[in-house]
Design a protein around this motif. Structure first.
Motif, mmCIF file in Angstrom:
data_model
loop_
_atom_site.group_PDB
_atom_site.id
_atom_site.type_symbol
_atom_site.label_atom_id
_atom_site.label_comp_id
_atom_site.label_asym_id
_atom_site.label_seq_id
_atom_site.Cartn_x
_atom_site.Cartn_y
_atom_site.Cartn_z
ATOM 1 N N ALA A 1 0.497 -1.369 0.261
ATOM 2 C CA ALA A 1 0.247 0.078 0.267
ATOM 3 C C ALA A 1 1.216 1.091 -0.598
ATOM 4 C CB ALA A 1 -1.085 -0.481 1.120
ATOM 5 N N ALA A 2 2.389 1.118 0.045
ATOM 6 C CA ALA A 2 3.156 2.172 0.501
ATOM 7 C C ALA A 2 3.542 2.949 -1.456
ATOM 8 C CB ALA A 2 3.876 1.844 0.997
ATOM 9 N N ASP A 3 3.547 4.471 -1.454
ATOM 10 C CA ASP A 3 3.991 4.807 -2.602
ATOM 11 C C ASP A 3 5.360 4.577 -2.791
ATOM 12 O OD1 ASP A 3 1.550 6.021 -3.022
ATOM 13 O OD2 ASP A 3 1.806 7.395 -1.215
ATOM 14 N N LEU A 4 6.258 5.216 -1.351
ATOM 15 C CA LEU A 4 8.001 4.453 -1.638
ATOM 16 C C LEU A 4 8.034 3.622 -0.142
ATOM 17 C CD1 LEU A 4 10.235 5.993 -2.403
ATOM 18 C CD2 LEU A 4 10.412 7.637 -0.567
ATOM 19 N N VAL A 5 8.981 2.474 -0.589
ATOM 20 C CA VAL A 5 9.877 2.077 0.600
ATOM 21 C C VAL A 5 10.722 2.271 1.340
ATOM 22 C CG1 VAL A 5 10.421 -0.632 1.202
ATOM 23 C CG2 VAL A 5 8.261 -0.199 0.536
ATOM 24 N N VAL A 6 11.356 2.573 2.326
ATOM 25 C CA VAL A 6 13.254 2.689 2.518
ATOM 26 C C VAL A 6 13.421 1.927 3.360
ATOM 27 C CG1 VAL A 6 14.584 4.616 3.922
ATOM 28 C CG2 VAL A 6 12.377 4.927 2.441
ATOM 29 N N SER A 7 14.855 1.125 3.016
ATOM 30 C CA SER A 7 14.644 -0.474 3.147
ATOM 31 C C SER A 7 16.238 -0.013 3.698
ATOM 32 C CB SER A 7 14.980 -1.836 1.955
ATOM 33 O OG SER A 7 15.049 -2.547 2.861
ATOM 34 N N ASN A 8 16.209 -0.806 4.714
ATOM 35 C CA ASN A 8 18.133 -0.422 5.764
ATOM 36 C C ASN A 8 19.199 -1.761 4.998
ATOM 37 O OD1 ASN A 8 19.832 -2.055 7.775
ATOM 38 N ND2 ASN A 8 18.895 -0.717 9.102
ATOM 39 N N ASP B 1 18.260 4.931 2.612
ATOM 40 C CA ASP B 1 18.909 5.919 3.262
ATOM 41 C C ASP B 1 19.420 6.691 2.431
ATOM 42 O OD1 ASP B 1 20.928 4.700 4.451
ATOM 43 O OD2 ASP B 1 21.755 6.264 5.380
ATOM 44 N N VAL B 2 20.798 6.503 1.581
ATOM 45 C CA VAL B 2 22.331 7.557 0.972
ATOM 46 C C VAL B 2 20.668 8.339 -0.650
ATOM 47 C CG1 VAL B 2 23.749 7.317 -0.184
ATOM 48 C CG2 VAL B 2 24.282 6.106 1.450
ATOM 49 N N GLU B 3 20.151 7.112 -0.991
ATOM 50 C CA GLU B 3 19.428 7.557 -2.524
ATOM 51 C C GLU B 3 18.420 9.042 -1.898
ATOM 52 O OE1 GLU B 3 17.478 8.402 -5.783
ATOM 53 O OE2 GLU B 3 19.610 7.473 -5.233
ATOM 54 N N LEU B 4 17.950 9.151 -0.065
ATOM 55 C CA LEU B 4 16.834 10.655 0.093
ATOM 56 C C LEU B 4 17.971 11.766 0.386
ATOM 57 C CD1 LEU B 4 14.733 8.451 2.893
ATOM 58 C CD2 LEU B 4 14.447 8.925 0.725
ATOM 59 N N PHE B 5 19.771 11.200 0.927
ATOM 60 C CA PHE B 5 20.600 12.249 1.003
ATOM 61 C C PHE B 5 20.640 12.003 -0.080
ATOM 62 C CE2 PHE B 5 24.312 12.865 0.767
ATOM 63 C CZ PHE B 5 24.947 13.641 1.638
ATOM 64 N N ALA B 6 20.856 11.678 -1.035
ATOM 65 C CA ALA B 6 20.893 12.196 -2.259
ATOM 66 C C ALA B 6 19.822 13.289 -3.372
ATOM 67 C CB ALA B 6 21.942 11.345 -3.726
ATOM 68 N N TRP B 7 18.490 12.924 -3.022
ATOM 69 C CA TRP B 7 17.597 13.572 -3.232
ATOM 70 C C TRP B 7 17.315 15.617 -2.632
ATOM 71 C CZ3 TRP B 7 12.161 10.529 -3.033
ATOM 72 C CH2 TRP B 7 13.107 9.316 -3.501
ATOM 73 N N GLN B 8 18.707 15.144 -1.687
ATOM 74 C CA GLN B 8 18.050 16.991 -0.649
ATOM 75 C C GLN B 8 19.710 17.468 -0.484
ATOM 76 O OE1 GLN B 8 15.454 16.057 0.752
ATOM 77 N NE2 GLN B 8 14.932 17.901 1.508
ATOM 78 N N VAL B 9 20.593 17.264 -0.455
ATOM 79 C CA VAL B 9 22.046 17.274 -0.536
ATOM 80 C C VAL B 9 21.885 18.118 -1.629
ATOM 81 C CG1 VAL B 9 23.095 15.940 -2.059
ATOM 82 C CG2 VAL B 9 24.506 17.373 0.694
ATOM 83 N N LEU C 1 30.726 4.155 1.851
ATOM 84 C CA LEU C 1 29.191 3.864 0.909
ATOM 85 C C LEU C 1 29.633 2.149 0.799
ATOM 86 C CD1 LEU C 1 27.798 5.901 -1.407
ATOM 87 C CD2 LEU C 1 26.902 6.001 1.139
ATOM 88 N N SER C 2 28.614 1.553 1.340
ATOM 89 C CA SER C 2 29.080 0.157 1.268
ATOM 90 C C SER C 2 28.267 -0.845 0.074
ATOM 91 C CB SER C 2 28.635 -0.994 2.643
ATOM 92 O OG SER C 2 27.334 -1.066 2.546
ATOM 93 N N SER C 3 28.473 -2.116 -0.107
ATOM 94 C CA SER C 3 28.228 -2.901 -1.584
ATOM 95 C C SER C 3 26.608 -2.524 -1.123
ATOM 96 C CB SER C 3 27.993 -3.271 -1.728
ATOM 97 O OG SER C 3 28.507 -4.311 -0.808
ATOM 98 N N THR D 1 20.651 2.967 -4.095
ATOM 99 C CA THR D 1 21.119 4.316 -4.163
ATOM 100 C C THR D 1 21.114 4.875 -6.095
ATOM 101 O OG1 THR D 1 22.079 4.310 -2.459
ATOM 102 C CG2 THR D 1 22.737 5.898 -3.982
ATOM 103 N N SER D 2 20.180 5.455 -6.578
ATOM 104 C CA SER D 2 20.958 5.737 -7.691
ATOM 105 C C SER D 2 20.960 7.403 -8.237
ATOM 106 C CB SER D 2 19.537 5.228 -8.755
ATOM 107 O OG SER D 2 18.187 5.652 -8.328
ATOM 108 N N SER D 3 21.007 8.241 -7.884
ATOM 109 C CA SER D 3 20.831 9.333 -7.376
ATOM 110 C C SER D 3 22.454 10.038 -6.976
ATOM 111 C CB SER D 3 19.902 10.821 -6.982
ATOM 112 O OG SER D 3 18.626 9.650 -7.413
#
Length: 440
Positions: A70-77, A100-108, A164-166, A172-174
């Motif tokens: 039901a989610a619009d976005l899943v943020v996985s550990n 979390d690194v992708e969310l960081f990339a959206w904002q930095v 950043l680990s593998s 992470t894509s952005s």
């Protein structure tokens, strides 16, 4: 980056709590348009649950597929493999799964230096941060080391340096670093990847949007397939960042110019000479005046749990290298050693499906007592005639303390993960340090 990445995202499910999960929840809760946040953690008592805001619903002990779908976005550990059936169902449903690194990339909105590799990435990350600070910059250092990436956004910084680990790179894509490096590749996490090429491809994602790709000329596996700007470092070849003779001794070179003698570095071992070259390359390519930070480059003492002498008493050195969680790390530690007497080497833990036979030829050259412990300790027993089996680290230290004499070294460099007997490699190193202090 702008927050328009969040347009159309109302329901977010965070998978996995702990320090990283909490940083994600806090970050999303701070966004201008409020989101519905739910958290799933398959552990019965997830760490950090007591710190969750009251309005954030938590489901623990199992999965909740209805929430996920039901989610619009899943943020996985990063600790959760994308191959996990529940995550695969989310991907199949067309719901984006990020970390979390992708969310960081959206904002930095400041330059980012990014560092990956099988070994040495924590040292290079910390060292790069220290030298950049000495050069006069405000620096946020974190990611897979210390502070979660999203928490760094709360600090005012001119530059961010991320390990950043593998696992983190998979989601992470952005991220578009001003300079990124892939230090080296050796076998690790074979319990999570289909093989070495699968693992390598996860690491290579660090270069997808990088301005400068710092690669290891002594390990061609670190090269991206694209025609991006490649910057090479090497201990063996003349490259942009390398070692060479100057005025009768070996120097670190930057773009053909000598910077300082390698013997001026405080850290020992050839792998740390290579690490110093990477620090110089990353900062130079990011436009930082490395000359201003040279004193910090030379005086850097290294990380806790990384070839760290914790006791030096009566000519006996006790060395904590608990961060050596794979074979290549232990090989690197052994390559830099000079011992007058015998080496007491502590190995074992969770082997992660690794092949330990690579250690055998190196161990054969040493005056050695091999001490094997933990879940996969038996896998080391055939590697050296001296091998002795123990159940716990305490048992080993008690026995070793009665054997050692001046000139000997006791080295914890386990070549394994710690999760059989410890919460993490830090807890393992802390216990070794405590026991060393008690018995030395």
């Amino acid at each position: 980056m702008t927050t328009d990445r969040w347009q159309g995202i109302e329901k977010v499910v965070v998978v996995g709590l702990g320090i990283t999960g909490l940083s994600v929840v806090k970050h999303i809760a701070s966004l201008p348009n409020s989101k519905q946040i739910k958290v799933i953690d398959t552990r019965p008592k997830p760490p950090g649950s007591e710190a969750l805001p009251a309005e954030v619903e938590l489901h623990s002990g199992s999965w909740r597929l209805d929430w996920l779908l039901a989610a619009d976005l899943v943020v996985s550990n990063p600790g959760i493999a994308l191959a996990t059936p529940e995550i695969q169902q989310v991907i199949a449903a067309g719901i984006p799964v990020v970390g979390d690194v992708e969310l960081f990339a959206w904002q930095v909105d400041k330059p980012v230096i990014a560092i990956t590799g099988s070994n040495g990435k924590s040292t290079v990350t910390d060292w790069t941060g220290q030298v950049a600070k000495a050069a006069g910059l405000k620096v946020g250092v974190g990611g897979n080391i210390g502070v979660p990436a999203l928490d760094l956004l709360n600090q005012s910084a001119d530059l961010y340096v991320l390990e950043l680990s593998s696992f983190q790179l998979e989601t992470t894509s952005s991220l578009a670093p001003i300079a990124a490096t892939f230090l080296n590749l050796s076998e690790d996490h074979m319990d999570r990847y289909e093989g070495m090429e699968d693992y390598r491809q996860a690491k290579l994602r660090i270069f997808d949007h990088a301005q400068a790709c710092i690669v290891n000329a002594d390990d061609k596996q670190t090269y991206p397939q694209s025609d991006k700007k490649r910057v090479e470092f090497s201990l063996n070849h003349r490259t942009q960042y390398c070692v060479a003779e100057h005025q009768g001794c070996e120097h670190l070179f930057k773009q053909g110019q000598p910077l300082c003698p390698t013997q001026a570095l405080s850290l020992v071992g050839r792998h740390n000479v290579a690490n110093a070259l990477v620090v110089i390359a990353l900062l130079s390519e990011a436009g930082v005046a490395i000359e201003k930070g040279l004193t910090a480059l030379k005086s850097y003492q290294g990380l806790t749990h990384r070839c760290q002498v914790v006791v030096d008493n009566q000519g006996i050195k006790w060395v904590n290298d608990s961060k050596a969680t794979n074979v290549a790390s232990t090989l690197a530690a052994l390559a830099g050693l000079h011992i007058a007497g015998k080496l007491y080497l502590l190995v074992g833990g969770v082997g992660k499906g690794a092949d330990f036979s690579e250690l055998e030829p190196v161990l054969a050259t040493l005056n050695l007592q091999l001490c094997c412990f933990g879940q996969d300790g038996d896998q080391f027993m055939s590697l050296h005639a001296s091998a002795k089996r123990f159940t716990t680290m305490e048992e080993i230290i008690q026995w070793v303390a009665s054997q050692v004499t001046s000139g000997d070294m006791v080295l914890l460099s386990p070549a394994c993960a710690s999760f059989d007997q410890f919460d993490n490699f830090m807890a393992r190193g802390d216990l070794f340090t405590q026991l060393a202090n008690a018995y030395a």
